[in-house]
Design a protein around this motif. Structure first.
Motif, mmCIF file in Angstrom:
data_model
loop_
_atom_site.group_PDB
_atom_site.id
_atom_site.type_symbol
_atom_site.label_atom_id
_atom_site.label_comp_id
_atom_site.label_asym_id
_atom_site.label_seq_id
_atom_site.Cartn_x
_atom_site.Cartn_y
_atom_site.Cartn_z
ATOM 1 N N GLU A 129 0.833 -1.200 0.000
ATOM 2 C CA GLU A 129 0.000 0.000 0.000
ATOM 3 C C GLU A 129 0.869 1.252 0.000
ATOM 4 N N TYR A 130 1.987 1.187 0.688
ATOM 5 C CA TYR A 130 2.951 2.299 0.724
ATOM 6 C C TYR A 130 3.525 2.560 -0.671
ATOM 7 N N ILE A 131 3.873 1.494 -1.377
ATOM 8 C CA ILE A 131 4.476 1.604 -2.707
ATOM 9 C C ILE A 131 3.444 2.019 -3.754
ATOM 10 N N ARG A 132 2.185 1.624 -3.555
ATOM 11 C CA ARG A 132 1.135 1.853 -4.550
ATOM 12 C C ARG A 132 0.967 3.320 -4.912
ATOM 13 N N HIS A 133 1.264 4.204 -3.984
ATOM 14 C CA HIS A 133 1.060 5.638 -4.217
ATOM 15 C C HIS A 133 2.225 6.305 -4.940
ATOM 16 N N ILE A 134 3.317 5.576 -5.154
ATOM 17 C CA ILE A 134 4.493 6.137 -5.822
ATOM 18 C C ILE A 134 4.318 6.005 -7.337
ATOM 19 N N PRO A 135 4.414 7.102 -8.092
ATOM 20 C CA PRO A 135 4.217 7.027 -9.542
ATOM 21 C C PRO A 135 5.457 6.515 -10.274
ATOM 22 N N THR A 136 5.248 5.929 -11.428
ATOM 23 C CA THR A 136 6.342 5.477 -12.288
ATOM 24 C C THR A 136 6.177 6.087 -13.676
ATOM 25 N N TYR A 137 7.303 6.459 -14.283
ATOM 26 C CA TYR A 137 7.282 7.141 -15.573
ATOM 27 C C TYR A 137 8.356 6.573 -16.510
ATOM 28 N N ILE A 138 8.053 6.592 -17.793
ATOM 29 C CA ILE A 138 9.059 6.330 -18.829
ATOM 30 C C ILE A 138 9.460 7.683 -19.406
ATOM 31 N N ILE A 139 10.763 7.929 -19.499
ATOM 32 C CA ILE A 139 11.256 9.191 -20.055
ATOM 33 C C ILE A 139 11.169 9.131 -21.583
ATOM 34 N N LEU A 140 10.436 10.073 -22.166
ATOM 35 C CA LEU A 140 10.297 10.147 -23.616
ATOM 36 C C LEU A 140 11.191 11.236 -24.223
ATOM 37 N N GLU A 141 11.619 12.194 -23.421
ATOM 38 C CA GLU A 141 12.413 13.321 -23.900
ATOM 39 C C GLU A 141 13.808 12.855 -24.350
#
Length: 321
Positions: free
Chosen positions: A287-299
């Motif tokens: 539940e702690y980890i669930r709120h952390i966002p993940t992104y792929i860098i496109l720039e």
């Protein structure tokens, strides 16, 4: 006109750009082999902009930079930081690792420069992490300090690989039998794709089927090879689980970012894969980890953006002394 320059140097290419009033302009990409030295490459760039007086700069480069003498790992260029600064007549020159530059770009990236995978909302000023599967596996953390941001350097890509299911155990066995140990980089990299693919073929008694990482990815995406499809699926699972590990390691509520030369080639596949499921599968801290966002860098120019961010922070620090 007074200006700054930034450079992003890899084993094959060098990107150079001008910074005027905080704007990155006049980006030039060249083959490193077009110039005998990095000094010659930078002087050539300067010659294209005779109206500008370059007074400072930052070079992000793919090799260790902790000594004055910098020697590239995958190219012949070598130079002294001090001598290069004097030769280029610069008031200030920063030389940083290329993955440090990637890390410094992260707080500045937004909108179309990123692709979010799954849910989660970033907390402003919170710790950030980035991993970059490519030729190897780069890992960097970024934490806020009074002067701006500071990277927490390390060799996170070389930690032990932690398999989470039977297929991944087979990959661990395959690599360990040949190297005596399996690091995460042995699975999350170009060679890692090959290792996963070879391990699956060995398990199925199909013998050695030679394919490059690019060929494996292509065959997975066009559906022409079931083993390649499974390879890419395992790769995404491992990437998600490892991203979750580094998120838990330093409470990266500012987000976990994926750079490198591999993930941006199959973003749709990652979105549909088990990446995010494995990212969040952390037992009592799920539940702690669930709120952390993940992104792929496109720039594509995030290395230049990060070099500028680092340079800007360094110059601000000098001005405040």
């Amino acid at each position: 006109m007074t200006a700054q320059f930034v450079a992003d140097v890899g084993g094959t290419n060098i990107r150079l750009a001008t910074v005027v009033n905080g704007e990155i302009t006049d980006i030039l990409k060249m083959l490193c082999n077009e110039h005998p030295t990095i000094e010659a490459a930078i002087k050539y760039y300067f010659s294209l902009h005779p109206e500008k007086n370059f007074t400072s700069g930052c070079i992000g480069i793919a090799c260790p930079v902790n000594q004055d003498q910098v020697t590239m790992t995958n190219h012949s260029w070598a130079f002294s930081k001090k001598a290069l600064q004097e030769t280029l007549s610069l008031e200030h020159l920063s030389v940083i690792n290329d993955f440090t530059a990637v890390a410094y770009s992260l707080p500045l990236l937004k909108g179309e420069q990123l692709l979010q995978v799954g849910e989660g909302q970033p907390i402003e000023g919170a710790n950030i992490a980035v991993l970059g599967p490519g030729t190897g596996l780069g890992v960097e953390h970024l934490t806020a300090v009074e002067s701006g941001w500071k990277t927490l350097d390390g060799e996170g890509g070389h930690v032990d690989f932690a398999p989470t299911n039977e297929d991944e155990i087979d990959v661990w066995r395959y690599v360990s039998a040949r190297k005596g140990r399996t690091s995460t980089e042995d699975v999350l990299s170009g060679q890692g794709l090959t290792n996963i693919y070879n391990a699956l073929n060995e398990k199925a008694s199909l013998g050695l089927q030679k394919r490059s990482p690019a060929q494996i990815t292509t065959a997975a995406l066009d559906g022409s090879c079931d083993t390649c499809l499974k390879t890419l699926s395992i790769f995404c699972r491992v990437m998600g689980a490892f991203a979750g590990n580094i998120a838990a390691n330093l409470a990266t509520h500012g987000g976990v970012f994926i750079g490198g030369g591999i993930a941006s080639r199959f973003t749709d596949f990652i979105q549909k894969s088990e990446f995010r499921t494995c990212f969040e599968a952390k037992g009592c801290v799920a539940e702690y980890i669930r709120h952390i966002p993940t992104y792929i860098i496109l720039e594509p120019d995030h290395g230049l953006i990060g070099a500028y961010a680092f340079l800007n922070q360094q110059l601000a620090s000098v001005d405040n002394e």
